[in-house]
Design a protein around this motif. Structure first.
Motif, short mmCIF file in Angstrom:
data_model
loop_
_atom_site.label_atom_id
_atom_site.label_comp_id
_atom_site.label_asym_id
_atom_site.label_seq_id
_atom_site.Cartn_x
_atom_site.Cartn_y
_atom_site.Cartn_z
N LYS A 188 0.84 -0.81 0.28
CA LYS A 188 -0.05 0.23 0.17
C LYS A 188 0.74 1.13 -0.24
N SER A 189 2.34 1.47 0.94
CA SER A 189 2.61 2.26 0.78
C SER A 189 3.66 2.58 -0.25
N PHE A 190 3.57 2.32 -1.43
CA PHE A 190 3.68 2.11 -3.35
C PHE A 190 3.06 3.08 -3.81
N SER A 191 1.29 3.09 -3.16
CA SER A 191 0.14 4.20 -4.27
C SER A 191 0.78 5.37 -4.53
N ILE A 192 0.20 5.57 -5.54
CA ILE A 192 -0.07 6.72 -6.41
C ILE A 192 -1.12 7.65 -6.09
N ALA A 193 0.02 8.54 -4.95
CA ALA A 193 -0.84 9.37 -4.99
C ALA A 193 -0.76 11.08 -5.38
N ALA A 194 -2.11 11.51 -4.82
CA ALA A 194 -2.18 13.31 -6.14
C ALA A 194 -1.79 13.62 -4.86
N ARG A 195 -1.74 13.27 -3.88
CA ARG A 195 -0.39 14.46 -2.70
C ARG A 195 -0.20 14.89 -3.02
N ASN A 196 0.48 13.66 -2.79
CA ASN A 196 2.38 13.44 -2.60
C ASN A 196 3.34 13.82 -4.12
N SER A 197 2.46 14.28 -5.07
CA SER A 197 3.36 14.20 -6.49
C SER A 197 4.15 15.95 -6.18
N LYS A 198 3.52 16.42 -5.37
CA LYS A 198 4.56 17.66 -5.19
C LYS A 198 5.43 17.51 -4.57
N TRP A 199 6.05 16.02 -3.93
CA TRP A 199 7.34 15.70 -3.78
C TRP A 199 8.42 15.22 -4.74
N VAL A 200 7.44 15.44 -5.92
CA VAL A 200 8.38 14.83 -6.49
C VAL A 200 10.01 15.35 -7.11
N PRO A 201 9.28 17.10 -6.99
CA PRO A 201 10.08 18.07 -8.27
C PRO A 201 10.85 18.24 -6.52
N VAL A 202 10.37 18.71 -5.88
CA VAL A 202 11.10 18.95 -5.21
C VAL A 202 12.54 17.65 -4.40
N ILE A 203 11.79 16.37 -4.45
CA ILE A 203 13.08 15.53 -4.33
C ILE A 203 14.63 15.53 -5.87
N LEU A 204 14.14 14.88 -6.53
CA LEU A 204 14.93 15.74 -8.02
C LEU A 204 16.16 16.39 -7.78
N GLY A 205 14.51 17.86 -7.37
CA GLY A 205 15.73 18.99 -7.28
C GLY A 205 16.83 18.81 -5.95
N ILE A 206 16.26 18.71 -4.83
CA ILE A 206 17.27 18.85 -3.85
C ILE A 206 18.99 17.60 -4.10
N SER A 207 18.48 16.49 -4.73
CA SER A 207 18.94 15.14 -5.04
C SER A 207 20.01 15.81 -6.04
N ILE A 208 19.29 15.85 -6.89
CA ILE A 208 20.34 16.30 -8.16
C ILE A 208 21.43 17.72 -7.68
N THR A 209 20.94 18.77 -6.93
CA THR A 209 21.94 19.72 -6.79
C THR A 209 22.47 19.90 -5.60
N SER A 210 22.02 18.56 -4.65
CA SER A 210 22.98 18.02 -4.19
C SER A 210 24.66 17.33 -5.22
N VAL A 211 24.34 16.34 -5.21
CA VAL A 211 25.30 15.46 -6.49
C VAL A 211 25.97 16.81 -7.22
N ALA A 212 25.18 18.06 -8.38
CA ALA A 212 25.50 18.91 -8.89
C ALA A 212 26.83 19.49 -8.07
N LEU A 213 26.46 19.75 -7.14
CA LEU A 213 26.93 20.66 -6.39
C LEU A 213 28.67 20.06 -5.89
N THR A 214 28.56 18.55 -5.36
CA THR A 214 29.71 18.03 -5.37
C THR A 214 30.04 17.59 -6.07
N ALA A 215 29.96 17.77 -7.64
CA ALA A 215 30.51 17.19 -8.26
C ALA A 215 31.60 18.59 -9.05
N GLY A 216 31.11 20.10 -8.98
CA GLY A 216 31.09 21.06 -8.77
C GLY A 216 32.62 21.28 -8.67
#
Length: 258
Positions: free
Chosen positions: A68-96
């Motif tokens: 059930k915890s793998f359900s696709i809930a609309a209320r959680n969709s707003k977290w996808v850009p947050v997740i991608l933004g922070i994870s990608i930014t942290s790795v990009a900063l490290t790479a830089g």
């Protein structure tokens, strides 16, 4: 065995993970080319450990809760850009920072088929890990400890499980610290999305995939030290602005094996 698991679910889970991982190392070494395609058989261990506990305790509710915890809930969709933004930014900063320090960039080269196979393998590998670490261990520890303490324990055990001894003693320890910091961020997402494992899997996949593209060949002891420094800043902001989330027990996320 059932009574022991019911009394010490977290301990037995981790023992199962280590034992199963040890067995899965055998086909990993035999099929040495599997790593080239990001296939890691030990990544199955966290899920197989949970399944083993479900079978021994005859408790299907554990697996039902995880599904059930793998359900696709609309209320959680707003977290996808947050997740991608922070994870990608942290790795990009490290790479830089590593580039500024003179660590050369090693491109992740291959055909389109190569990328597809690798990314699919990363997705499934991360999902199998999340079922165990965040799907079972985190909420199980949450029955006794605050989310912050539970997270540090999960992060330490998760980091140690990788057995990154090729980085040297210091590198191995700093890798564990990075796992603990990533766990803090993933716990934040986990509780903010009502225990949604799809979101933590997306986080895990984004970190692993971005590492391949930007940090390939540079995640030495020094590389992980820079990553830890970057993650420390992000974790401080997350914890400071979410103190209640980390310091108050969340009993509604229990993963009861009784």
């Amino acid at each position: 065995m059932k009574k022991v698991i019911e009394k010490y679910p977290a301990v037995l889970y981790y023992i199962f993970v280590l034992v199963i991982s040890g067995v899965l190392i055998i086909p990993q070494n035999v099929l040495s080319n599997a790593s080239y395609y990001s296939v890691s058989f030990p990544q199955l261990a966290p899920t197989l450990a949970v399944i083993s506990i479900c079978i021994i305790t005859k408790n299907r509710d554990i697996w039902i809760k995880i599904k059930k915890s793998f359900s696709i809930a609309a209320r959680n969709s707003k977290w996808v850009p947050v997740i991608l933004g922070i994870s990608i930014t942290s790795v990009a900063l490290t790479a830089g920072i590593l580039s500024l320090l003179g660590f050369s960039y090693h491109p992740w080269e291959g055909s389109i088929a190569f990328y597809i196979v690798n990314i699919v393998a990363i997705i499934f590998g991360c999902m199998f890990e999340e079922i165990g670490w965040r799907g079972f261990l985190l909420p199980t520890l949450g029955t006794k400890y605050t989310p912050f303490i539970s997270t540090l324990i999960v992060g330490f055990l998760w980091g140690f499980w990788h057995m990154s001894f090729n980085l040297g003693i210091f590198g191995f320890l700093i890798f564990i610290v990075s796992a603990m910091e990533l766990s803090i961020l993933m716990t934040w997402v986990y509780y903010k999305t009502d225990g949604n494992l799809l979101c933590t899997t997306i986080w895990h996949v984004s970190i692993n995939t971005t590492n391949q593209f930007l940090l390939r060949g540079r995640l030495t002891a020094e590389g992980f030290t820079v990553l830890v420094a970057v993650l420390t800043v992000i974790c401080l902001f997350v914890v400071i602005f979410n103190k209640e989330l980390f310091l108050e027990k969340k009993t509604n996320f229990e993963c009861d094996v009784i």
